[in-house]
Each structure stands twice: as structure tokens, then as C-alpha cells.
Design an enzyme around this catalytic site. Sequence first.
Site, short mmCIF file in Angstrom:
data_model
loop_
_atom_site.label_atom_id
_atom_site.label_comp_id
_atom_site.label_asym_id
_atom_site.label_seq_id
_atom_site.Cartn_x
_atom_site.Cartn_y
_atom_site.Cartn_z
N HIS A 1 -7.14 -5.72 -0.48
CA HIS A 1 -6.05 -4.75 -0.30
C HIS A 1 -5.32 -5.04 1.03
O HIS A 1 -4.10 -5.08 1.07
CB HIS A 1 -6.63 -3.33 -0.31
CG HIS A 1 -5.60 -2.25 -0.22
ND1 HIS A 1 -5.01 -1.69 -1.34
CD2 HIS A 1 -5.03 -1.63 0.84
CE1 HIS A 1 -4.14 -0.77 -0.95
NE2 HIS A 1 -4.13 -0.71 0.36
N ASP B 1 -9.90 -3.11 -6.07
CA ASP B 1 -9.22 -2.43 -4.96
C ASP B 1 -9.63 -0.97 -4.99
O ASP B 1 -9.32 -0.24 -5.93
CB ASP B 1 -7.70 -2.58 -5.17
CG ASP B 1 -6.90 -1.99 -4.02
OD1 ASP B 1 -7.46 -1.19 -3.25
OD2 ASP B 1 -5.70 -2.33 -3.90
N SER C 1 0.83 -1.20 0.00
CA SER C 1 0.00 0.00 0.00
C SER C 1 0.88 1.27 0.00
O SER C 1 1.71 1.44 -0.87
CB SER C 1 -0.97 -0.06 1.19
OG SER C 1 -1.96 0.92 1.06
#
Length: 322
Positions: free
Chosen positions: A297, A268, A134
Site C-alpha cells: 500500500h 492491502d 490512498s
Amino acid sequence: MRSEEPVPLHEEFIYCCGAATHVLKCGPWKDLSKDESKNLPRLLFMIIPGNPGLAGYYRTFIQALYCGLNQQYPVWVVSHAGHCKPPSGMEMIEDTDIKELEDVFGLNGQVEHKLNFLKKNVSKNIKLVLIAHSIGCYITLEMMKRASELQVLRSVLLFPTIERMAQSPQGKLMTPLLCKLRYVLYMPVYLLSFLPEGVKASLVRFALRGMKSCDESSITTSVNLFSVDCIANILYMASQEMMKVVERDSTTIKQNLKKLIFYYGIGDSWCPQHYYDEIKMDFPDGDIRLCEKGLRHAFVLDASKEMASMIADWLQDDLTKL
């Protein structure tokens, strides 16, 4: 490997850039800073977390990855500055007169924090595989840009939030909350922080009840989120992400393309599929993959082992050439 053999896991809380930092180290190597040691591994796998950047979320992941790599290389995860609840007797910020870094809890500070950690704790002769998740992917690209001397063999960027975060479906929802209303969230967290640990764990279980097989270490780690200091640092960093992660850094990507693996999710809401389509078009020679397994995610909540096994497969060729 027989499953009853415990995987060696070493845990420490340190100050890095003056901020409390939680480090989990998988494997028998605890100190990689001494050049003269004959037993130094050639390679360190370092995990750069998403946000919340709590090392505990990656506990199962690093153990599975360490085993997937036949226990040959250390696998470490370093929390973001100030995202962990320090043990009693340790403050969130080191009590010294020297301010090591302006705004260590901000996005730029977190990049410098990771570079500082490597400088102080890892010999520069050790090659690195950076595995980022991320916002950790943005931090990793920044690290590669700012410290080209790092011996990065590979960077694996999982569900990369490296562009237009505020414009993503989740970003549109969260930006007003993070940038204008985040202080409103402190009071309920403050009140909840007085609950007994068992009740906090039950609340976390309730919040994650929709998952088929939630990782137990995610539940214990999430109890940290009932600390006002942690939440303040997590939300502050998130508000900066919305404002600062705008344009994709195509220059750094181009310069390091051969070292990068991108892994995008389907559905996502932090990096929608058209971000994948566009980067794939801009870098047709890049190793840019789209998840076919339906992983979320926040894969650490329920798919750590699956992800670790995939990464170990992807890197087989690199490791045989070492």
C-alpha cells in the site's frame, strides 16, 4: 536519457488556504499560472498524496515519472495542509486575521486546499492528470465532483481508500487509537522531537529495517514525523477519514468512469480485495486493475520507480492523442 543528468527539481514552501504547504515540482516549469506564456505545457501531472501527506515521500516517484514521460510534462506533488514541517521562520498557520478556511487540516479542508492550490497556481487552460494515492483518491473524487470545470484528462487512483475505511482490517485496528487515544501519542512524539536529527534518522531506519530496498528520501522525510504539530495534523485528518470515508461515491465514479483508472493491491489491509471485487462488479466497463506485482500500500517506501514506469505505460495512448 543519461542517468548522470540531474532531473530538474524545484522545492517551495508556501501558504495555501493559510496553512503551510510543501510543493515539489519536477521539470523546468515553475509557474503555470500565467496564461500569456507561450511556453506553457498542455498538461500537468499532479500527485495527491496519501496520509501522512508529506511531499518528500513522492520525490523519487515524481522524478521517475517525469523521466518516464520523456521530460515532456511537469510533475508536481502538493503536500497536505500542515503535514510538512515548515522551514525556520515560517509558521504552520499564516499569521493573518483572515481565516481562509474553516478546519483546513480536516478531510474536507484538504479537498478545498487542493482546489485552491490549482486555482491560484495553474492556468485553467492546462489539462490535468491527477495521480492519487490512498486517501488522496477520496480527495481526488471529491475534487472532480466539486469542480467539474477542471480539465481532468485522467485520474489514476492507486490503492484507493474511498469506502468503509473503519471496517477494513487496518481500520478496525486504528479507529479506536485515532478517535479516542490519539492525544496519548503526542507526548512521546514531543519527547522524541528533542533528539538530534541523526538519532531520529537511525530510529526511522530501524523502524523500516524489514524492507529490502528502502528509498532514502523516505527516511529523510520520515524525520518530519518527530514534530508534534505535523503528527497532530496527520492523526486529526486520519481520525476524520475513519468517520467520514464510509460509502463509496458511485455517482461521481459513474459520471467520470472513462477518466478513471483504479489500482488495487493484493493483501492491502486498507482496501481489502473484496472491495476490488465489488467495484469491479458494479462497474464492469471501468478500468479497474488488481496489482500482480505484490506492491505494498505504501509503495513510495520501496517501489516508486516501478509504479512510475507502470503509470507512464498506462497513459501512453492518452498522451499520443493530445
